[in-house]
Enzyme design. Sequence first.
Site, PDB file in Angstrom:
ATOM      1  N   ASP A  79       0.834  -1.199   0.000  1.00 17.17           N
ATOM      2  CA  ASP A  79       0.000   0.000   0.000  1.00 17.17           C
ATOM      3  C   ASP A  79       0.870   1.250   0.000  1.00 17.17           C
ATOM      4  O   ASP A  79       2.015   1.235   0.466  1.00 17.17           O
ATOM      5  CB  ASP A  79      -0.894   0.033   1.243  1.00 17.17           C
ATOM      6  CG  ASP A  79      -1.961  -1.048   1.240  1.00 17.17           C
ATOM      7  OD1 ASP A  79      -2.202  -1.634   0.170  1.00 17.17           O
ATOM      8  OD2 ASP A  79      -2.543  -1.289   2.316  1.00 17.17           O
ATOM      9  N   LYS A  80       0.290   2.334  -0.455  1.00 18.15           N
ATOM     10  CA  LYS A  80       0.994   3.620  -0.492  1.00 18.15           C
ATOM     11  C   LYS A  80       1.623   3.967   0.855  1.00 18.15           C
ATOM     12  O   LYS A  80       2.777   4.390   0.921  1.00 18.15           O
ATOM     13  CB  LYS A  80       0.018   4.724  -0.907  1.00 18.15           C
ATOM     14  CG  LYS A  80       0.569   6.134  -0.792  1.00 18.15           C
ATOM     15  CD  LYS A  80      -0.508   7.172  -1.098  1.00 18.15           C
ATOM     16  CE  LYS A  80       0.014   8.578  -0.829  1.00 18.15           C
ATOM     17  NZ  LYS A  80      -1.027   9.603  -1.076  1.00 18.15           N
TER      18      LYS A  80
END
Length: 223
Positions: free
Chosen positions: A44-45
């Site tokens: 994920d970011k």
Amino acid sequence: MLIIDKPAGLPVHRGPKGGANLEASFDALRFGLPRPPVLAHRLDKDTSGCLVLGRHRKATASLGLLFKHGKVGKTYWAVVEGGPGEDEGTIDMPLGRLNAERGWWQKPDPDGQKAVTTWKVRGRGDGLAWLALEPVTGRTHQLRVHTSAMGWPIVGDNIYGTQASLRRLRNEKFTPRFGEPILHLHSREIVIPISKNKEPVRVTAPAPEHMRERLRKCGWNGE
């Protein structure tokens, strides 16, 4: 393959609106090969830590199969609010899409895909717990949804965390607020069996700066 230490806050892909992303820098990681490396999996970011890249097509295909069939060992560190009453356990909770509008957001769903996470408490303090999480399956947002559903959301989770839930109840616009903590989820260690005749490759990423204060409150000694 290459294993890099991904910073939190940087998406691995270029989004529909453009902007900075990790893949944009892959050309600098060719190290003599004709093509840049390719992602073998995703983070994920806002998740930091170990990220695996395949240096050529054959390697990427082999790594993809290892990830697909659960052969790669993955350990994440998380700092959660509250924490479990026990010191270790397993979460077996199927997950499905939250709704059509948020196709990549997940929720517990008895009819969803099987999702299993094992966990151990590494330390506690100041109303927090430091967990080592091992995803047996690899569903989108699995660790974030599992911990939140158990009542101990990850600190700084702007989708499944406590503050995010309160905002949705108040129907407030969903945007992170200035000064709020970054997601406290870190891909700490990855173990990849690249050969039957050799020990697996084991790589550890140091704890990121934004997690260190709360890790120390839970007993982390800096290693």
